[in-house]
Design an enzyme around this catalytic site. Structure first.
Site, short mmCIF file in Angstrom:
data_model
loop_
_atom_site.label_atom_id
_atom_site.label_comp_id
_atom_site.label_asym_id
_atom_site.label_seq_id
_atom_site.Cartn_x
_atom_site.Cartn_y
_atom_site.Cartn_z
CD GLN A 88 5.04 -47.63 -37.52
OE1 GLN A 88 4.83 -47.33 -35.98
NE2 GLN A 88 3.35 -48.78 -37.79
CD GLN A 131 2.50 -53.07 -34.30
OE1 GLN A 131 3.04 -52.20 -35.20
NE2 GLN A 131 1.76 -52.49 -33.67
NE ARG A 168 -1.25 -49.37 -44.06
CZ ARG A 168 -1.17 -49.18 -42.40
NH1 ARG A 168 -1.13 -50.00 -42.04
NH2 ARG A 168 0.24 -48.60 -42.71
N GLY A 222 -11.76 -51.41 -32.55
CA GLY A 222 -10.24 -52.35 -32.06
C GLY A 222 -9.40 -51.62 -31.05
CG HIS A 223 -7.63 -48.23 -32.51
ND1 HIS A 223 -7.90 -47.76 -33.76
CD2 HIS A 223 -6.22 -48.75 -32.46
CE1 HIS A 223 -7.14 -48.22 -34.42
NE2 HIS A 223 -5.89 -48.06 -33.79
O1 PAF Z 1 -0.21 -50.82 -34.67
C1 PAF Z 1 0.36 -49.70 -34.43
O2 PAF Z 1 -0.64 -49.10 -34.57
C2 PAF Z 1 1.42 -48.84 -34.61
O3 PAF Z 1 2.93 -49.79 -35.08
C3 PAF Z 1 1.93 -48.29 -32.86
C4 PAF Z 1 2.27 -49.41 -32.48
C5 PAF Z 1 1.76 -47.88 -32.76
C6 PAF Z 1 3.36 -48.15 -33.30
O4 PAF Z 1 3.62 -46.85 -33.92
#
Ligand code: PAF
Length: 280
Positions: free
Chosen positions: A61, A153, A187, A36-37
């Site tokens: 967070q 987000q 996760r 995904g990344h």
């Molecule tokens: O989606 C994430 O991996 C995180 O919430 C982010 C946007 C890098 C902020 O820490």
């Protein structure tokens, strides 16, 4: 790919890109990278001449009872994947570089942060908004890319960028899924084989509910059926909700909607979402 851990060095690298007239994309991540990344990096490469990927497990967070300590950290493997994917810079600041002593600012996006994830994870989106505002300030990219798996987000970040006139394009990239439909997530590494098998109920339940809604089925029934499927698979549900895809407020049958869910299987909390087009 250059790996940079100090802000001064990051500024130097970015200055040389800008001096050459090159556009810059930012892909913010918390590492433990997966396909995904990499899809974000690949899209970024199509949209800008230089790609900066940040890896920072952002402590602010995570709530006090969340998984900050056990969040997977795989620096070497991540760096190799990013080199192969063609990233130019890996920005990996230590916590003291991101939040030096005396750091006293918090960014809070009200409204869209308060519902769904926000209602279950107090302060989570303030932590996200604060670190994303910092990353955007540090890199000053032309475009920043985020996965649609974290749909709320993305909405929070779009609001942040609009409200603070940050002048960066925010692009959402579709969720990447395993062959059985489970959304890729760092996760997922927490799931044991049995949980991994049962986890597929999450995308299946959302898919079935979305199709029923698109055929004009009742929202209450579709949501109840999705909840039943999740409970039968052994999930503990935080929420299953149908919202307007743009405002995340009340859905209207003639506008694009989004079906979102968060649920726990064993000790792992998973989130997912799917689009729901207005019924014909
Ligand atoms: O989606 C994430 O991996 C995180 O919430 C982010 C946007 C890098 C902020 O820490």
């Amino acid at each position: 790919m250059q790996t940079i851990r100090q802000l001064d060095a990051l500024r130097d690298a970015l200055a040389s890109f800008r001096a050459a007239g090159e556009s810059i994309a930012l892909v913010p991540t918390m590492g433990a990278l997966h396909a995904g990344h990499i899809a974000l990096v690949e899209t970024a490469r199509l949209r800008a001449q230089r790609v900066v990927v940040s890896i920072f497990v952002n402590p602010i967070q995570f709530g006090p009872n969340e998984d900050l300590a056990r969040y997977p950290r795989r620096e070497m493997q991540d760096a190799r994947m990013l080199t192969d994917a063609g990233a130019d810079v890996l920005w990996m600041p230590p916590v003291e570089e991101m939040y030096p002593g005396g750091f006293a600012t918090a960014v809070s996006v009200s409204g869209v942060s308060d519902i769904l994830e926000g209602a279950h994870r107090a302060g989570h989106f303030d932590g996200v908004a604060t670190v994303v505002a910092k990353l955007l300030g540090q890199v000053r990219p032309d475009i920043a890319l985020f996965g649609e798996k974290d749909f709320q987000q993305l909405a929070v970040i779009r609001r942040l960028v609009r409200d603070l006139d940050l002048g960066v394009e925010v692009l959402g990239v579709p969720t990447q899924r395993d062959d059985d439909g489970l959304a890729l997530s760092s996760r997922n590494l927490y799931l044991d084989p049995d949980e991994r098998q049962r986890a597929v109920a999450l995308p299946r339940a959302l898919g079935i509910a979305a199709r029923s809604l698109e055929k004009g089925g009742s929202a209450d029934e579709a949501l109840a059926q999705a909840r039943d499927m999740l409970i039968q698979a052994g999930f503990e549900i935080d929420y299953v909700a149908l919202v307007d895809a743009e405002t995340l407020g009340e859905p209207a049958a003639d506008r694009p909607m989004r079906l979102l869910a968060a649920a726990r299987i064993g000790n792992t909390r998973l989130i997912d979402n799917v689009a729901v087009e207005p019924a014909a």
